[in-house]
Design an enzyme around this catalytic site. Structure first.
Site, PDB file in Angstrom:
ATOM      1  N   ARG A 210      47.948   7.710 -39.995  1.00  0.00           N
ATOM      2  CA  ARG A 210      46.819   7.484 -40.911  1.00  0.00           C
ATOM      3  C   ARG A 210      46.919   8.500 -42.042  1.00  0.00           C
ATOM      4  O   ARG A 210      46.934   9.703 -41.786  1.00  0.00           O
ATOM      5  CB  ARG A 210      45.477   7.675 -40.196  1.00  0.00           C
ATOM      6  CG  ARG A 210      45.273   6.796 -38.968  1.00  0.00           C
ATOM      7  CD  ARG A 210      44.876   5.382 -39.366  1.00  0.00           C
ATOM      8  NE  ARG A 210      44.941   4.487 -38.225  1.00  0.00           N
ATOM      9  CZ  ARG A 210      43.886   4.084 -37.516  1.00  0.00           C
ATOM     10  NH1 ARG A 210      42.679   4.501 -37.832  1.00  0.00           N
ATOM     11  NH2 ARG A 210      44.042   3.260 -36.505  1.00  0.00           N
ATOM     12  N   GLU A 212      44.727   9.432 -43.970  1.00  0.00           N
ATOM     13  CA  GLU A 212      43.402   9.887 -44.403  1.00  0.00           C
ATOM     14  C   GLU A 212      43.442  11.386 -44.719  1.00  0.00           C
ATOM     15  O   GLU A 212      44.191  12.148 -44.127  1.00  0.00           O
ATOM     16  CB  GLU A 212      42.341   9.557 -43.348  1.00  0.00           C
ATOM     17  CG  GLU A 212      42.755   9.820 -41.934  1.00  0.00           C
ATOM     18  CD  GLU A 212      42.058   8.902 -40.928  1.00  0.00           C
ATOM     19  OE1 GLU A 212      41.374   7.956 -41.320  1.00  0.00           O
ATOM     20  OE2 GLU A 212      42.214   9.146 -39.731  1.00  0.00           O
ATOM     21  N   ARG A 218      38.523  16.006 -35.468  1.00  0.00           N
ATOM     22  CA  ARG A 218      38.863  14.811 -34.692  1.00  0.00           C
ATOM     23  C   ARG A 218      39.896  13.908 -35.361  1.00  0.00           C
ATOM     24  O   ARG A 218      40.245  12.875 -34.807  1.00  0.00           O
ATOM     25  CB  ARG A 218      37.587  14.018 -34.363  1.00  0.00           C
ATOM     26  CG  ARG A 218      36.829  13.507 -35.557  1.00  0.00           C
ATOM     27  CD  ARG A 218      35.557  12.782 -35.161  1.00  0.00           C
ATOM     28  NE  ARG A 218      35.098  11.963 -36.246  1.00  0.00           N
ATOM     29  CZ  ARG A 218      34.527  12.425 -37.352  1.00  0.00           C
ATOM     30  NH1 ARG A 218      34.321  13.728 -37.504  1.00  0.00           N
ATOM     31  NH2 ARG A 218      34.147  11.599 -38.313  1.00  0.00           N
ATOM     32  N   HIS A 219      40.381  14.305 -36.532  1.00  0.00           N
ATOM     33  CA  HIS A 219      41.367  13.471 -37.223  1.00  0.00           C
ATOM     34  C   HIS A 219      42.722  14.158 -37.339  1.00  0.00           C
ATOM     35  O   HIS A 219      42.797  15.328 -37.703  1.00  0.00           O
ATOM     36  CB  HIS A 219      40.891  13.133 -38.643  1.00  0.00           C
ATOM     37  CG  HIS A 219      39.763  12.158 -38.677  1.00  0.00           C
ATOM     38  ND1 HIS A 219      38.459  12.539 -38.884  1.00  0.00           N
ATOM     39  CD2 HIS A 219      39.751  10.808 -38.513  1.00  0.00           C
ATOM     40  CE1 HIS A 219      37.683  11.455 -38.858  1.00  0.00           C
ATOM     41  NE2 HIS A 219      38.441  10.396 -38.624  1.00  0.00           N
ATOM     42  N   GLU A 351      33.966   8.976 -31.516  1.00  0.00           N
ATOM     43  CA  GLU A 351      34.481   7.636 -31.182  1.00  0.00           C
ATOM     44  C   GLU A 351      35.852   7.800 -30.554  1.00  0.00           C
ATOM     45  O   GLU A 351      36.699   8.502 -31.096  1.00  0.00           O
ATOM     46  CB  GLU A 351      34.605   6.813 -32.468  1.00  0.00           C
ATOM     47  CG  GLU A 351      35.198   5.443 -32.212  1.00  0.00           C
ATOM     48  CD  GLU A 351      35.872   4.849 -33.440  1.00  0.00           C
ATOM     49  OE1 GLU A 351      35.270   4.837 -34.525  1.00  0.00           O
ATOM     50  OE2 GLU A 351      37.033   4.396 -33.298  1.00  0.00           O
ATOM     51  N   SER A 354      38.207   1.696 -30.382  1.00  0.00           N
ATOM     52  CA  SER A 354      37.529   0.505 -30.881  1.00  0.00           C
ATOM     53  C   SER A 354      38.306  -0.719 -30.446  1.00  0.00           C
ATOM     54  O   SER A 354      39.529  -0.682 -30.288  1.00  0.00           O
ATOM     55  CB  SER A 354      37.275   0.554 -32.386  1.00  0.00           C
ATOM     56  OG  SER A 354      38.455   0.698 -33.044  1.00  0.00           O
ATOM     57  N   ARG A 402      41.946  12.179 -28.494  1.00  0.00           N
ATOM     58  CA  ARG A 402      40.476  12.280 -28.377  1.00  0.00           C
ATOM     59  C   ARG A 402      40.042  12.213 -26.916  1.00  0.00           C
ATOM     60  O   ARG A 402      39.114  12.912 -26.511  1.00  0.00           O
ATOM     61  CB  ARG A 402      39.785  11.206 -29.219  1.00  0.00           C
ATOM     62  CG  ARG A 402      39.944  11.479 -30.707  1.00  0.00           C
ATOM     63  CD  ARG A 402      38.963  10.682 -31.536  1.00  0.00           C
ATOM     64  NE  ARG A 402      39.304  10.807 -32.953  1.00  0.00           N
ATOM     65  CZ  ARG A 402      38.755  10.082 -33.909  1.00  0.00           C
ATOM     66  NH1 ARG A 402      37.844   9.167 -33.608  1.00  0.00           N
ATOM     67  NH2 ARG A 402      39.098  10.257 -35.161  1.00  0.00           N
TER      68      ARG A 402
HETATM   69  P1  ATP Z   1      37.186   7.311 -37.157  1.00  0.00           P
HETATM   70  O1  ATP Z   1      36.035   6.462 -37.603  1.00  0.00           O
HETATM   71  O2  ATP Z   1      36.813   8.362 -36.146  1.00  0.00           O
HETATM   72  O3  ATP Z   1      38.012   7.833 -38.287  1.00  0.00           O
HETATM   73  P2  ATP Z   1      38.618   4.862 -36.871  1.00  0.00           P
HETATM   74  O4  ATP Z   1      37.444   3.932 -36.885  1.00  0.00           O
HETATM   75  O5  ATP Z   1      39.454   4.991 -38.093  1.00  0.00           O
HETATM   76  O6  ATP Z   1      38.152   6.324 -36.350  1.00  0.00           O
HETATM   77  P3  ATP Z   1      40.219   3.103 -35.299  1.00  0.00           P
HETATM   78  O7  ATP Z   1      41.008   2.670 -36.448  1.00  0.00           O
HETATM   79  O8  ATP Z   1      39.215   2.200 -34.733  1.00  0.00           O
HETATM   80  O9  ATP Z   1      39.532   4.493 -35.620  1.00  0.00           O
HETATM   81  O10 ATP Z   1      41.238   3.613 -34.176  1.00  0.00           O
HETATM   82  C1  ATP Z   1      41.046   3.496 -32.783  1.00  0.00           C
HETATM   83  C2  ATP Z   1      41.048   4.858 -32.108  1.00  0.00           C
HETATM   84  O11 ATP Z   1      42.185   5.615 -32.512  1.00  0.00           O
HETATM   85  C3  ATP Z   1      39.877   5.753 -32.477  1.00  0.00           C
HETATM   86  O12 ATP Z   1      38.757   5.450 -31.710  1.00  0.00           O
HETATM   87  C4  ATP Z   1      40.413   7.121 -32.159  1.00  0.00           C
HETATM   88  O13 ATP Z   1      40.394   7.396 -30.775  1.00  0.00           O
HETATM   89  C5  ATP Z   1      41.850   6.993 -32.582  1.00  0.00           C
HETATM   90  N1  ATP Z   1      42.019   7.474 -33.964  1.00  0.00           N
HETATM   91  C6  ATP Z   1      41.851   6.772 -35.098  1.00  0.00           C
HETATM   92  N2  ATP Z   1      42.121   7.518 -36.188  1.00  0.00           N
HETATM   93  C7  ATP Z   1      42.481   8.732 -35.709  1.00  0.00           C
HETATM   94  C8  ATP Z   1      42.901   9.938 -36.343  1.00  0.00           C
HETATM   95  N3  ATP Z   1      43.007  10.036 -37.661  1.00  0.00           N
HETATM   96  N4  ATP Z   1      43.195  10.999 -35.551  1.00  0.00           N
HETATM   97  C9  ATP Z   1      43.112  10.906 -34.204  1.00  0.00           C
HETATM   98  N5  ATP Z   1      42.735   9.788 -33.551  1.00  0.00           N
HETATM   99  C10 ATP Z   1      42.428   8.713 -34.295  1.00  0.00           C
END
Ligand code: ATP
Length: 428
Positions: A210, A212, A218-219, A351, A354, A402
């Site tokens: 990602r 981001e 948490r990211h 979270e 999902s 996580r």
């Molecule tokens: P958030 O809203 O916390 O950024 P997201 O909605 O982007 O998460 P999803 O795309 O639904 O997350 O990804 C499914 C799962 O993957 C998340 O619930 C989380 O456990 C994990 N995850 C997602 N993005 C990240 C990240 N940047 N770093 C660590 N774990 C991640």
């Protein structure tokens, strides 16, 4: 003479000749005796040298964290109360450690975060940090075992892909020969295609990328995603499988490492099943009761989730998300198209998963892609898998880091990542 680990010493009677290797954690030269505190991945022991000028000479030139091999006799009732003891008869320096150490393994004052992560291999030698990765492996093993027992096939899908799974800006672009490609944000599209390929239960454990730019606890820019997809299943089936996975992962951890973790200050709590479920609209109610203004169709922010999570004990699902905040492949509810058959698994405000039942009709998929501003042509390889008999299916993606954070109650996700990749860190 047998080569053993420090933990194995506990099984000996005393008086055995042994060979043991590890790192010289400390060297203490006193008048009448020399001590080396030797550490391996299973613990520490005390090596005692008495009246052997050659050995004392060798010990006195050792630097902390050098790798050594000791031969000697195991003493059941040695003078050390805290560590098993070995009367040394031979010392071989296998590889010296340079000085000064950028980071002390036993220093009572913790080094700052940058120093720790710049010297991560030394940081990981600390038992409290080292054990995190055995714990992570144990959680994953519990999940892998469950998935395999449940008939899931572990698969590996491409990480270099031609279209961004979720669209959006949070994708790393890579040069791929004469074209551009992307690092996969999730195995979503491929695991769905495998459902059409006649593998009705798939799971994958692999990296997800990602781009981001967050700097949060948490990211990460690269994390480990545990993904599943199940044919002939709906969102409720996927939630039940998720509950079981989280439960099995933490149970495995508790059974195999609970006591050991406790001695290092970690307390493992196995969650109770089933996890409570709350609708998105109930979340809004909680916010309103707390005088927080919220627009239907928005995503909950971490501040919102703090408020909602404070009402919940441990793991809980949020279900029935509005279609605006879910990806194009999420199925809408039959009775009210504003909502989707989707869910997040939460732990307090965090979270961790999902998931959803997915769209399986290719025409709906194309319509949804367009509605989300994505070009169906870029997804043709995916949509075509839906044209020749795609079963209804559901699944989820769970972040292993996580889950490990939650199981061990660790605040910062970087601590549960060997070599974290974040906005500013791409080495070591
Ligand atoms: P958030 O809203 O916390 O950024 P997201 O909605 O982007 O998460 P999803 O795309 O639904 O997350 O990804 C499914 C799962 O993957 C998340 O619930 C989380 O456990 C994990 N995850 C997602 N993005 C990240 C990240 N940047 N770093 C660590 N774990 C991640």
């Amino acid at each position: 003479m047998s080569r053993i680990s420090i933990a194995d010493l506990g099984d000996l009677k005393g008086g055995e000749n042994i060979t043991i290797s590890g790192w010289a954690q400390e060297i203490k030269i006193l008048k009448s005796v020399t001590f080396i505190i030797l550490r391996d991945s299973t613990g520490v022991c005390q090596v005692t040298i008495k009246g052997e000028p050659n050995l004392i000479e060798k010990a006195s030139t050792l630097t902390r964290e050098s790798v050594i091999m000791i031969t000697g006799t195991f003493k059941k009732d040695g003078i050390s109360k805290s560590a098993p003891e070995i009367a040394c008869t031979g010392l071989t320096l296998l590889n010296p450690a340079g000085t000064p150490l950028p980071l002390g393994i036993t220093d009572p004052v913790e080094a700052d975060f940058e120093t720790r992560f710049n010297n991560r291999i030394l940081d990981l030698r600390k038992p409290k940090n080292n054990i995190i990765f055995r714990a992570k492996s144990s959680i994953l093993w519990g999940i892998r075992k469950l998935m395999t027992d449940e008939g899931f096939v572990e698969v590996q899908t491409p990480k270099i892909v031609s279209s961004a799974t979720e669209g959006g800006a949070e994708v790393f672009r890579v040069k791929y020969h004469e074209k551009d490609a992307f690092l996969n944000q999730s195995p979503q599209l491929y695991k769905e295609m495998l459902i059409s390929a006649g593998i009705p239960k798939v799971f994958e454990v692999g990296p997800a990328f990602r781009a981001e730019e967050h700097n949060t606890n948490r990211h990460l820019n690269e994390f480990t995603s545990i993904d599943i997809e199940m044919a002939f299943s709906n969102d409720d089936d996927a939630m039940q499988m998720l509950e079981l996975c989280v439960y099995q992962g933490i149970t495995e951890l508790m059974d195999k490492m609970g006591k050991e973790l406790e001695t290092l200050g970690y307390k493992i709590v196995v969650p109770k099943k089933p996890f409570p479920r709350m609708e998105y609209t109930e979340g809004i109610k909680i916010l309103e009761e707390n005088n927080v203004k919220f627009n239907f169709g928005d995503d909950f922010s971490s501040e919102h989730l703090k408020i909602i999570g404070s009402k919940m004990d441990g793991f809980y699902f949020i279900t029935g998300w509005p279609e605006q905040v879910r990806p194009f492949y999420t199925m809408q509810r039959d009775d009210d198209q504003r909502f989707t058959k989707s869910f997040d698994l939460q732990y307090k405000e965090l979270e961790i998963t999902s998931g959803a039942q997915r769209v399986h009709d290719p025409n709906v998929l194309i319509k949804r892609l367009k509605e989300k501003g994505l070009n169906p042509e870029n997804f043709e390889y995916y949509v075509s898998a839906f044209r020749y008999g795609m079963p209804p299916h559901a699944g989820w993606g769970l972040g292993l880091e996580r889950l490990t954070q939650i199981a061990l109650n660790i605040h910062n996700i970087r601590e549960v990542t060997l070599f974290p990749r974040d906005r500013t860190r791409v080495t070591p």
